[in-house]
Write a protein that holds these residues in place. Sequence first.
Motif, PDB file in Angstrom:
ATOM      1  N   UNK A 106     115.355  98.438  10.839  1.00  0.00           N
ATOM      2  CA  UNK A 106     115.749  98.527   9.437  1.00  0.00           C
ATOM      3  C   UNK A 106     117.089  97.813   9.214  1.00  0.00           C
ATOM      4  N   UNK A 150     135.031  97.040  -2.364  1.00  0.00           N
ATOM      5  CA  UNK A 150     135.436  97.695  -3.604  1.00  0.00           C
ATOM      6  C   UNK A 150     136.700  98.499  -3.392  1.00  0.00           C
ATOM      7  N   UNK A 203     136.616  93.716  -5.236  1.00  0.00           N
ATOM      8  CA  UNK A 203     136.468  94.158  -6.616  1.00  0.00           C
ATOM      9  C   UNK A 203     137.350  95.392  -6.816  1.00  0.00           C
ATOM     10  N   UNK A 257     107.158 104.984   4.885  1.00  0.00           N
ATOM     11  CA  UNK A 257     106.797 104.920   6.306  1.00  0.00           C
ATOM     12  C   UNK A 257     108.016 104.877   7.211  1.00  0.00           C
ATOM     13  N   UNK A 258     107.769 105.089   8.482  1.00  0.00           N
ATOM     14  CA  UNK A 258     108.859 105.083   9.449  1.00  0.00           C
ATOM     15  C   UNK A 258     109.123 103.684   9.986  1.00  0.00           C
ATOM     16  N   UNK A 305     125.837  90.178  -7.002  1.00  0.00           N
ATOM     17  CA  UNK A 305     126.777  90.402  -5.895  1.00  0.00           C
ATOM     18  C   UNK A 305     127.587  91.668  -6.119  1.00  0.00           C
ATOM     19  N   UNK A 336     127.720  95.448  -4.018  1.00  0.00           N
ATOM     20  CA  UNK A 336     128.930  96.013  -3.448  1.00  0.00           C
ATOM     21  C   UNK A 336     129.221  97.431  -3.898  1.00  0.00           C
ATOM     22  N   UNK A 337     128.889  97.733  -5.138  1.00  0.00           N
ATOM     23  CA  UNK A 337     129.071  99.121  -5.556  1.00  0.00           C
ATOM     24  C   UNK A 337     127.858  99.615  -6.303  1.00  0.00           C
ATOM     25  N   UNK A 338     127.139 100.511  -5.626  1.00  0.00           N
ATOM     26  CA  UNK A 338     125.948 101.068  -6.243  1.00  0.00           C
ATOM     27  C   UNK A 338     126.331 101.745  -7.544  1.00  0.00           C
ATOM     28  N   UNK A 370     111.943 101.866  12.732  1.00  0.00           N
ATOM     29  CA  UNK A 370     113.038 102.163  13.662  1.00  0.00           C
ATOM     30  C   UNK A 370     114.356 101.747  13.011  1.00  0.00           C
ATOM     31  N   UNK A 371     115.371 102.550  13.274  1.00  0.00           N
ATOM     32  CA  UNK A 371     116.635 102.344  12.592  1.00  0.00           C
ATOM     33  C   UNK A 371     117.220 100.960  12.868  1.00  0.00           C
TER      34      UNK A 371
END
Lengths: 333, 333
Positions: free
Chosen positions: B38, A64, A94, B31-32, B112, B116-118, B34-35
């Motif tokens: 994730x 973006x 974008x 819940x946990x 898509x 890309x942009x929340x 591990x990074x």
Amino acid sequence: MKSSEKITIMDVAKEAGVSIATVSRIINRSGNVRDATRQKVLSTMEQMGYLPEGDSLTDPGCKTILLSIPEFKNPFISRVIDGVQAAARRRGYYALAMQTAGVYQTFEDYQSMLKNFPCAGVMLISSVRDAEFLDKLSSRCPVVMCSEYCESVGVSFVSIDDIKAAKTAVEYLVSIGRKKIALMNSLLTHKYSRHREAGFREAVLESGLELREDWISHLSSISFDMALSEAMHVLSAPDAPDAYFAISDVYAAAILKAANKLGLLVPQDVSIVGFDNIDISLMTDPALTTMKQPSYQMGYQACEILIDKIENPAAETRQIFFETELIVRGSTM
Amino acid sequence: MKSSEKITIMDVAKEAGVSIATVSRIINRSGNVRDATRQKVLSTMEQMGYLPEGDSLTDPGCKTILLSIPEFKNPFISRVIDGVQAAARRRGYYALAMQTAGVYQTFEDYQSMLKNFPCAGVMLISSVRDAEFLDKLSSRCPVVMCSEYCESVGVSFVSIDDIKAAKTAVEYLVSIGRKKIALMNSLLTHKYSRHREAGFREAVLESGLELREDWISHLSSISFDMALSEAMHVLSAPDAPDAYFAISDVYAAAILKAANKLGLLVPQDVSIVGFDNIDISLMTDPALTTMKQPSYQMGYQACEILIDKIENPAAETRQIFFETELIVRGSTM
């Protein structure tokens, strides 16, 4: 609470009740941190307005680009945006446009914005308040300027030589016999306004004509209404100008309308030169003489440079001036 | 690889080499985990194009709104955006505009984009291809439509009654004695084009006038050049119309220019009614008779409704029609 400039990693660690090492691991995205801890530290940072020194405000992995623009209603800007979006699409990005002028102008404003929407880089089409702002912003994310620029900071830009363009327009008016030339300008917060006014003043003085301060107007927006009202005022005075250089075709169209309302003939009584060569310059009757600037190409090129910088942080700074061209039409001949 | 519609949580777990429970915990942010795990699962999801069933595409906690617009160069749209941005700022949101027409139109395109942009919600100012797209999108994120709308889907919108507005314009042309009325329209992919054409056809037939298909044009963009060329063609035919209804003031300005070029008098030989009441309608000579729509207010109101929906998912669907108004100027009298 301390100002965001002074908050340190120690303050964050203390506030969140974790070790400095933990905060550091989160900032540097290294090592395992329990998810609950990570969330707690991130929200503490946000609450405290903490920003790691030199940490990037942007994310080179995202696709973006933020376009910071002065106002949507300026048709020149629309064309620049079209160019930017075409280049962005071609490269898989974008480009999102937002008006920032008069609203978001400080580094802290951009910091808040970029927290809200991750982007890979910023294009400033609007003017910057000061070099310090630009220096700060460009040290934290890829930045390119388009149309506006700031020479004292090593930021890439695409623009035109506004001084030269304005001189060309005014010298042309002098060459067709005009002796009393007025200027319809925007506020001098814009680089383009300052430079076009400098070119105007130079050309008027070099031509041995009188420089009348009461014939120089500064409008706060590219507004047809404002320009119409201002031109009605200037053109209805007993000693009125016989020519107008307008820094936008929108202003030039308003001056033409004012002349019509006052019963003045264009170009005989008042000759008018606009700027930009947007569609409006062909809609009026007579059509407007104007300084053409390649708005679409400028946006396209600026976006290319920004994406190059995003994809290769070592990419060199580029400062590009596009050529302008005087297009003579009915409003002066 | 399977299409994104059919990929399940089992596929993701298998691909990432983790348990289904782990994937579920990550999706539901409970819940946990591990990074590293994730990250691995999230990137697997992304690679596979996995989207949890019914999962929101947007994040109500963020302060960004996506404005999907047809084209920046349409001055009506610029005014709508101004209204949207003013409302967004007042409520503490950022409204970001992007051209989507002709580029991003399917649900997958939006999926898509929103990865890309929340953003917290989407405003569609551009037309939608089909009800299914809108149904899908609105089930995954807060959506409001502005100007365009789709009655068959229960999505909030702010618009005008385009059929009624077009009928009013054409009936006015009939009332001043015009008998051969042409239409300059956009493509019928837009709701506003379909409705304005329906109103045009109804009014022409109800007035007992001839409906000439060769006097109805469909242009692919709000382009002055295209409209000029089309109007030159229609108005230079041996049996030319004596009036034009244009669905944009940009088109109306082009028709006026074509008439001038052909030596036709406006309004005597050709009367012209435009649409929108943007500044351009005052720039031409004569000024344009036009159907005013309250563009700024429409954008403002649509944004209010969207933010209400973001902040309260139970907010009721609202479908609002603003009034239009015929403004009579020199192009018809």
